[in-house]
Motif scaffolding. Sequence first.
Motif, PDB file in Angstrom:
ATOM      1  N   VAL A 339       0.841  -1.196   0.000  1.00 30.68           N
ATOM      2  CA  VAL A 339       0.000   0.000   0.000  1.00 30.68           C
ATOM      3  C   VAL A 339       0.878   1.248   0.000  1.00 30.68           C
ATOM      4  N   GLU A 340       1.915   1.230   0.826  1.00 30.03           N
ATOM      5  CA  GLU A 340       2.831   2.376   0.908  1.00 30.03           C
ATOM      6  C   GLU A 340       3.445   2.674  -0.460  1.00 30.03           C
ATOM      7  N   LYS A 341       3.839   1.631  -1.179  1.00 26.21           N
ATOM      8  CA  LYS A 341       4.480   1.808  -2.495  1.00 26.21           C
ATOM      9  C   LYS A 341       3.476   1.847  -3.645  1.00 26.21           C
ATOM     10  N   GLN A 342       2.180   1.617  -3.282  1.00 25.33           N
ATOM     11  CA  GLN A 342       1.113   1.565  -4.282  1.00 25.33           C
ATOM     12  C   GLN A 342       1.409   0.533  -5.366  1.00 25.33           C
ATOM     13  N   THR A 343       2.009  -0.570  -4.927  1.00 26.77           N
ATOM     14  CA  THR A 343       2.416  -1.621  -5.874  1.00 26.77           C
ATOM     15  C   THR A 343       2.174  -3.004  -5.285  1.00 26.77           C
ATOM     16  N   LEU A 344       1.256  -3.725  -5.886  1.00 29.21           N
ATOM     17  CA  LEU A 344       1.057  -5.139  -5.571  1.00 29.21           C
ATOM     18  C   LEU A 344       0.990  -5.866  -6.907  1.00 29.21           C
ATOM     19  N   MET A 345       2.067  -6.553  -7.248  1.00 28.68           N
ATOM     20  CA  MET A 345       2.135  -7.194  -8.558  1.00 28.68           C
ATOM     21  C   MET A 345       1.311  -8.478  -8.587  1.00 28.68           C
ATOM     22  N   HIS A 346       0.676  -8.704  -9.716  1.00 27.38           N
ATOM     23  CA  HIS A 346      -0.060  -9.950  -9.947  1.00 27.38           C
ATOM     24  C   HIS A 346       0.911 -11.106  -9.756  1.00 27.38           C
ATOM     25  N   PHE A 347       0.461 -12.183  -9.119  1.00 31.11           N
ATOM     26  CA  PHE A 347       1.387 -13.267  -8.785  1.00 31.11           C
ATOM     27  C   PHE A 347       1.887 -14.012 -10.014  1.00 31.11           C
ATOM     28  N   ILE A 348       1.068 -14.104 -11.059  1.00 25.81           N
ATOM     29  CA  ILE A 348       1.478 -14.831 -12.271  1.00 25.81           C
ATOM     30  C   ILE A 348       1.940 -13.869 -13.355  1.00 25.81           C
ATOM     31  N   ASP A 349       1.099 -12.910 -13.712  1.00 22.17           N
ATOM     32  CA  ASP A 349       1.476 -11.908 -14.711  1.00 22.17           C
ATOM     33  C   ASP A 349       2.186 -10.761 -13.989  1.00 22.17           C
ATOM     34  N   ARG A 350       3.499 -10.840 -13.901  1.00 20.79           N
ATOM     35  CA  ARG A 350       4.249  -9.928 -13.047  1.00 20.79           C
ATOM     36  C   ARG A 350       4.523  -8.570 -13.685  1.00 20.79           C
ATOM     37  N   SER A 351       3.857  -8.324 -14.809  1.00 18.00           N
ATOM     38  CA  SER A 351       3.904  -6.980 -15.385  1.00 18.00           C
ATOM     39  C   SER A 351       2.683  -6.170 -14.948  1.00 18.00           C
ATOM     40  N   LYS A 352       1.766  -6.813 -14.233  1.00 23.87           N
ATOM     41  CA  LYS A 352       0.496  -6.170 -13.892  1.00 23.87           C
ATOM     42  C   LYS A 352       0.473  -5.760 -12.424  1.00 23.87           C
ATOM     43  N   ASN A 353       0.305  -4.470 -12.164  1.00 21.84           N
ATOM     44  CA  ASN A 353       0.204  -3.928 -10.811  1.00 21.84           C
ATOM     45  C   ASN A 353      -1.270  -3.862 -10.414  1.00 21.84           C
ATOM     46  N   LEU A 354      -1.665  -4.652  -9.432  1.00 27.28           N
ATOM     47  CA  LEU A 354      -3.066  -4.715  -9.013  1.00 27.28           C
ATOM     48  C   LEU A 354      -3.520  -3.442  -8.310  1.00 27.28           C
ATOM     49  N   PHE A 355      -2.584  -2.620  -7.860  1.00 29.99           N
ATOM     50  CA  PHE A 355      -2.925  -1.356  -7.204  1.00 29.99           C
ATOM     51  C   PHE A 355      -2.897  -0.163  -8.164  1.00 29.99           C
ATOM     52  N   PHE A 356      -2.687  -0.455  -9.442  1.00 27.65           N
ATOM     53  CA  PHE A 356      -2.593   0.637 -10.416  1.00 27.65           C
ATOM     54  C   PHE A 356      -3.898   1.438 -10.423  1.00 27.65           C
ATOM     55  N   GLY A 357      -3.803   2.762 -10.125  1.00 23.91           N
ATOM     56  CA  GLY A 357      -4.967   3.643 -10.141  1.00 23.91           C
ATOM     57  C   GLY A 357      -5.894   3.518  -8.962  1.00 23.91           C
ATOM     58  N   ARG A 358      -5.585   2.633  -7.992  1.00 30.26           N
ATOM     59  CA  ARG A 358      -6.497   2.396  -6.872  1.00 30.26           C
ATOM     60  C   ARG A 358      -6.232   3.307  -5.679  1.00 30.26           C
ATOM     61  N   LEU A 359      -4.984   3.631  -5.450  1.00 26.37           N
ATOM     62  CA  LEU A 359      -4.612   4.335  -4.222  1.00 26.37           C
ATOM     63  C   LEU A 359      -4.009   5.701  -4.514  1.00 26.37           C
ATOM     64  N   ASP A 360      -4.491   6.329  -5.563  1.00 32.26           N
ATOM     65  CA  ASP A 360      -3.933   7.625  -5.967  1.00 32.26           C
ATOM     66  C   ASP A 360      -4.289   8.748  -4.992  1.00 32.26           C
ATOM     67  N   ASP A 361      -5.407   8.605  -4.296  1.00 32.48           N
ATOM     68  CA  ASP A 361      -5.811   9.614  -3.318  1.00 32.48           C
ATOM     69  C   ASP A 361      -4.949   9.458  -2.062  1.00 32.48           C
ATOM     70  N   PRO A 362      -4.101  10.448  -1.728  1.00 31.48           N
ATOM     71  CA  PRO A 362      -3.188  10.302  -0.585  1.00 31.48           C
ATOM     72  C   PRO A 362      -3.906  10.160   0.751  1.00 31.48           C
ATOM     73  N   GLU A 363      -5.085  10.770   0.896  1.00 29.58           N
ATOM     74  CA  GLU A 363      -5.831  10.656   2.158  1.00 29.58           C
ATOM     75  C   GLU A 363      -6.326   9.234   2.366  1.00 29.58           C
ATOM     76  N   ILE A 364      -6.837   8.639   1.293  1.00 30.53           N
ATOM     77  CA  ILE A 364      -7.323   7.254   1.393  1.00 30.53           C
ATOM     78  C   ILE A 364      -6.165   6.304   1.682  1.00 30.53           C
ATOM     79  N   LYS A 365      -5.087   6.503   0.972  1.00 26.63           N
ATOM     80  CA  LYS A 365      -3.902   5.667   1.194  1.00 26.63           C
ATOM     81  C   LYS A 365      -3.435   5.775   2.647  1.00 26.63           C
ATOM     82  N   GLU A 366      -3.374   6.972   3.183  1.00 25.21           N
ATOM     83  CA  GLU A 366      -2.919   7.185   4.558  1.00 25.21           C
ATOM     84  C   GLU A 366      -3.881   6.544   5.557  1.00 25.21           C
TER      85      GLU A 366
END
Length: 722
Positions: A339-366
């Motif tokens: 969450v801190e790095k806004q990066t959770l890679m798909h376990f099989i397709d390791r080019s895909k970030n599952l957090f892409f575009g999800r945690l862009d709001d800094p208040e929500i992330k915090e």
Amino acid sequence: KFQFSVEEIAQVSVILSNCVFFTMASACKTNAQRNAILMEEFLYFVRHKQLLRRYFGGSAAEGTNLSTSDIDKMIVARCIYVCSDPADTKNVRGHVFLVDSQDSSQGYAKLVLLKSDSGIPTIFDDNGCPIKDMLEQNKKGKLVLPSEKVVQFWINFLGKRQTATGPPETFQHGPCATAVNKDPQGYIKKEVGELIEQDFAHGLPFCRVPVEGEQWLRSRRHFNWPSMKTLEKIRTLDCHVVAVGDKISQHSSLEWRISYLLWERELVWSFNDTQLQCFVLLKSLLIKFIDPIVSEKLSSYHMKTVVFWESETIDDNCWRREFLLTFLKNCLLRLKDCVEKQTLMHFIDRSKNLFFGRLDDPEIKERILEILEDILQNILVISMKCVDDIDLATTWQNSHGNVDEFLYNCTVDHPSNITSDFEASRHSLELYHSEQVTWGINVGTALSDFKTLAEYHVALEDKNIASDFDEGFKRSVGMFVLLRSAIIQAVLMLRSEEANTSEKFQRLVNFMDEKSDIDAMSGKLYAITVLFAFGKKEEAYKRIKNVFFRSESSAKYIYVGLSSTCKTIEISQQTITQTKGIPKCQNPQKIIDFPVAYDMIFAKEDISLVAKALKFECLAERSFLVHPVVYASYLRVLCCDKEEKVENIGRLHEAVKECKGTKHNYRHFNILGHCYHEAEFYEEACRCYLVSLSQTSGDGRPNAAVLMLLVCFFNYMQMQVK
């Protein structure tokens, strides 16, 4: 942070693990669910002439479902494929689309028509919506298959289906076609009339494993998990694209998502107890502590992915119950870092970030980081609050943070199966889960006609297409298929008056006897039902007394069904009683010999075969259940001499009372009421029917008691006139 010694944490972890084992997640439950799901998919494939497949995904397929879990399904029709490279289509017949990931986000692509064979019809053609009419032309002049149109097709398709409660309500739920209908008998949701929400995605299989999948498979030799056996199985499974567009894309309606559903499902099926318990506790944490504050930013899929990544780094032998809290903490730390790095890679397709575009709001992330930190600081008590049905948190609170006192209080406050009797109880629960899914498959099978049952039998005997199940499970399902076929044959013989052919009838009874070992009770009771229906009353009564009411021996059975909350059936001294809880198996080596008992399952087509009370039930319902003890006691009433009738009705009354607490007991009161009616105890009969009606008045279920009460009243008035 933990404020206890390593040994104390291990001791609490064991208690937590034991509780989760019995109430939420275990490898035996998941393996049983694996068998059930594979068999459901297999029988669906057979029913649809091997033209259509239906795969189950998500928690319902994995055996990690919580009370809020939905049912996810993927429909795959034959003769439509996708590929990453045109060279992969060399020997492929049908319609083929090229996966074009240009101008799409990670894991998404458009489908460009590569090859079309108009001579091969598809499910779209068969339902008045040819593929050629669904195609659109993109800016480059190429024909593409829009995911949006496919989803709309499935919404219309599902809306035309008939279920036990009529056509389902259908709508679009995100990228899925969703069908909602009621669970009329509570077989799925465990509550009668509960809404079943099923999300359907449409999948198209790859001709060959996509590049990302190949890369992942090659990299596995460097890791301890998953095992080689699991990887070998995964290599045999398809990958798909599903009709799901990227929500933030301008071309979302045209896009499809690359899916490794079958691979990921196999990975979860390979989890041991501790991995499954870690996963299900993370899901419970999400539902109870994260979603109420920050909703729809983290999902159960993210939790599963975190456990995948954590499993990759740990030796399989280290996932033991004494380390459950430690592993749960490690997963939460990994999630927090992602969450801190806004990066959770798909376990099989390791080019895909599952957090892409999800945690862009800094208040929500915090806010999410604050919640995760709070959980980590109080992980012991918060994890206890995530356990279903066992209040460990109160026991911990009453122990004032003293681990020794907590361990002692657990022996006082909670069932012994989470402490001293865990091993004996565990083996019994393993058998219960295994047999419960077998019986669940049988419930669906009972609605099949003779032709379909014959197709099931042939397919189950074909090792080329029926090889994925545990052998014992497959054998049990196959035996019920044959037993149910014999019941239908008996119905046909009754209707055609072939009962006079004693040789043919005896062959039928012998066949049913051979297949009656599906369990300890119901299989034998089906054979006795046929004997009684053909007028062999003395033989039927002899069997009932010899099998179920013996004075010289006793036996305990694990009850598997929905008609009673008691899970133990005990036969001793000519009586059958029910008790709470699952009987313990003191000798794990003999667990396979521990007998089980299923509910009786009847369909409306059995009306000419069943005894009088159940004929009314056949008029009211498409199919129904009867507890085996109630049914055995009912047959005893029907077969006994007049002098024993009142005493045996009293025994039946006790059996019906022992089944209290379920949504199916009203039917038992109907059977009891009919016995009182036949014995001319009209007041008692009416009382039973009224109790039955009171149990269904709130949910609108059809109840044969209405008709039975009218008949009872009519007969009573006739008697008064005489």
